[in-house]
Write an enzyme that holds these catalytic residues in place. Structure first.
Site, mmCIF file in Angstrom:
data_model
loop_
_atom_site.group_PDB
_atom_site.id
_atom_site.type_symbol
_atom_site.label_atom_id
_atom_site.label_comp_id
_atom_site.label_asym_id
_atom_site.label_seq_id
_atom_site.Cartn_x
_atom_site.Cartn_y
_atom_site.Cartn_z
ATOM 1 N N ARG A 75 -6.876 -5.790 -2.698
ATOM 2 C CA ARG A 75 -7.610 -7.010 -2.386
ATOM 3 C C ARG A 75 -7.351 -8.107 -3.428
ATOM 4 N NH1 ARG A 75 -11.207 -7.645 2.298
ATOM 5 N NH2 ARG A 75 -12.187 -9.610 1.798
ATOM 6 N N ASN A 117 -17.643 -23.568 3.762
ATOM 7 C CA ASN A 117 -17.591 -22.572 4.827
ATOM 8 C C ASN A 117 -18.682 -22.898 5.831
ATOM 9 O OD1 ASN A 117 -17.073 -20.268 6.322
ATOM 10 N ND2 ASN A 117 -17.971 -18.849 4.850
ATOM 11 N N THR A 118 -18.405 -22.613 7.083
ATOM 12 C CA THR A 118 -19.437 -22.806 8.097
ATOM 13 C C THR A 118 -19.902 -21.447 8.615
ATOM 14 O OG1 THR A 118 -19.951 -23.750 10.256
ATOM 15 C CG2 THR A 118 -17.629 -23.295 9.830
ATOM 16 N N HIS A 119 -21.227 -21.313 8.692
ATOM 17 C CA HIS A 119 -21.841 -20.031 9.050
ATOM 18 C C HIS A 119 -22.775 -20.250 10.251
ATOM 19 C CE1 HIS A 119 -23.721 -16.182 8.756
ATOM 20 N NE2 HIS A 119 -24.894 -16.692 8.470
ATOM 21 N N ASP A 151 -19.530 -19.924 -2.819
ATOM 22 C CA ASP A 151 -19.675 -19.306 -4.141
ATOM 23 C C ASP A 151 -19.382 -17.805 -3.994
ATOM 24 O OD1 ASP A 151 -21.950 -18.143 -3.067
ATOM 25 O OD2 ASP A 151 -23.358 -19.216 -4.352
ATOM 26 N N ALA A 152 -19.733 -17.019 -4.991
ATOM 27 C CA ALA A 152 -19.339 -15.610 -4.980
ATOM 28 C C ALA A 152 -20.186 -14.751 -4.038
ATOM 29 C CB ALA A 152 -19.396 -15.045 -6.396
ATOM 30 N N GLY A 153 -21.261 -15.290 -3.501
ATOM 31 C CA GLY A 153 -22.129 -14.506 -2.628
ATOM 32 C C GLY A 153 -21.684 -14.547 -1.177
ATOM 33 N N ASP A 155 -22.473 -16.103 2.060
ATOM 34 C CA ASP A 155 -23.180 -17.220 2.711
ATOM 35 C C ASP A 155 -24.350 -17.737 1.865
ATOM 36 O OD1 ASP A 155 -21.419 -16.931 4.895
ATOM 37 O OD2 ASP A 155 -22.701 -15.424 5.805
HETATM 38 C C1 GRF Z 1 -17.962 -19.937 14.119
HETATM 39 O O1 GRF Z 1 -19.224 -19.872 14.737
HETATM 40 C C2 GRF Z 1 -18.042 -19.591 12.663
HETATM 41 O O2 GRF Z 1 -19.174 -20.084 12.029
HETATM 42 C C3 GRF Z 1 -18.082 -18.087 12.740
HETATM 43 O O3 GRF Z 1 -17.130 -17.762 13.724
HETATM 44 C C4 GRF Z 1 -17.040 -18.845 14.626
HETATM 45 C C5 GRF Z 1 -15.604 -19.283 14.647
HETATM 46 O O4 GRF Z 1 -15.315 -20.042 15.761
HETATM 47 N N1 GRF Z 1 -17.879 -17.472 11.477
HETATM 48 P P1 GRF Z 1 -13.905 -20.749 15.968
HETATM 49 O O5 GRF Z 1 -12.822 -19.755 15.580
HETATM 50 O O6 GRF Z 1 -13.875 -21.974 15.080
HETATM 51 O O7 GRF Z 1 -13.863 -21.097 17.410
#
Ligand code: GRF
Length: 212
Positions: A75, A117-119, A151-153, A155
């Site tokens: 890794r 990052n988007t969650h 960050d390191a966590g 989300d």
């Molecule tokens: C998004 O909802 C993202 O937050 C999640 O997986 C999805 C990815 O969607 N981790 P896409 O590949 O951008 O369509």
């Protein structure tokens, strides 16, 4: 002592990392076709082959790279190679858009504070891989998506933006996740554009656009 803002070049250079369908990437590609948006996608990276996210980049004429964990000794080596691949495109901001791996210490050492990052959940609720399923199972009435500075966590980073959607009685995981993704894409495009055009500061976990 005011925190100096992180400023980005104009247009800001975005490297986007994906693992799947890439609809968030597509929203960024569409937005960046307008010069007024203030950013361009200079490369798209992935941790796997054969995904629609990479095909979207190729159709848009954006260079791609793939680094699979299993092709590396461990890794740590993967972390190093992924980081170098990102840095080779000289990014102002790295956007994890549905990238289903935790980045490692080398990546954070080089890019912390310049990676978002988007969650698909409202942090700090439901971190990890199954945000929509966990929200549905818990029985919440509202959920959404969170854009945060990595960050390191898992989300846990400082929150740039959040957006909410209702959970409907007839929802299954797929229907709920699709509703989240519509709002998520809008949030991502709005926020990344503001970060690019206005710069941003991170102080005491508070992320602000511009230098105020
Ligand atoms: C998004 O909802 C993202 O937050 C999640 O997986 C999805 C990815 O969607 N981790 P896409 O590949 O951008 O369509």
């Amino acid at each position: 002592m005011p925190v100096p803002p992180t400023t980005l070049r104009r247009p800001a250079r975005l490297v986007v990392l994906v693992s799947g369908a890439g609809t968030n990437l597509q929203a960024l590609l569409d937005a960046t076709s307008d010069p007024a948006y203030g950013a361009e996608v200079v490369a798209v990276g992935a941790d796997r082959d054969g995904i629609e996210g990479l095909a979207r980049a190729e159709r848009a004429g954006v260079p791609t790279f793939v680094h699979r964990v299993k092709d590396h000794a461990d890794r740590e080596e993967w972390d190093r190679v992924l980081t170098e691949a990102c840095l080779s495109h000289d990014p102002d901001l790295v956007v994890l858009a549905g990238f289903m791996k935790l980045v490692g210490p080398h990546f954070l050492g080089a890019l912390e504070g310049r990676c978002v990052n988007t969650h698909p959940a409202l942090s700090p609720a439901f971190p990890g891989m199954h945000g929509p399923a966990d929200a549905l199972a818990y029985g919440v009435k509202v959920t959404g998506a969170t854009l945060f500075v990595v960050d390191a966590g898992v989300d846990t980073g400082p929150i740039v933006a959040q957006t909410t959607v209702p959970v409907l009685p007839e929802d299954d995981v797929e229907a709920l996740h699709e509703r989240i993704k519509v709002a998520e894409r809008r949030m991502l495009v709005d926020s990344v554009g503001r970060m690019a055009r206005e710069g941003f500061t991170i102080s005491d976990r508070k992320v602000r656009f511009g230098s105020e």
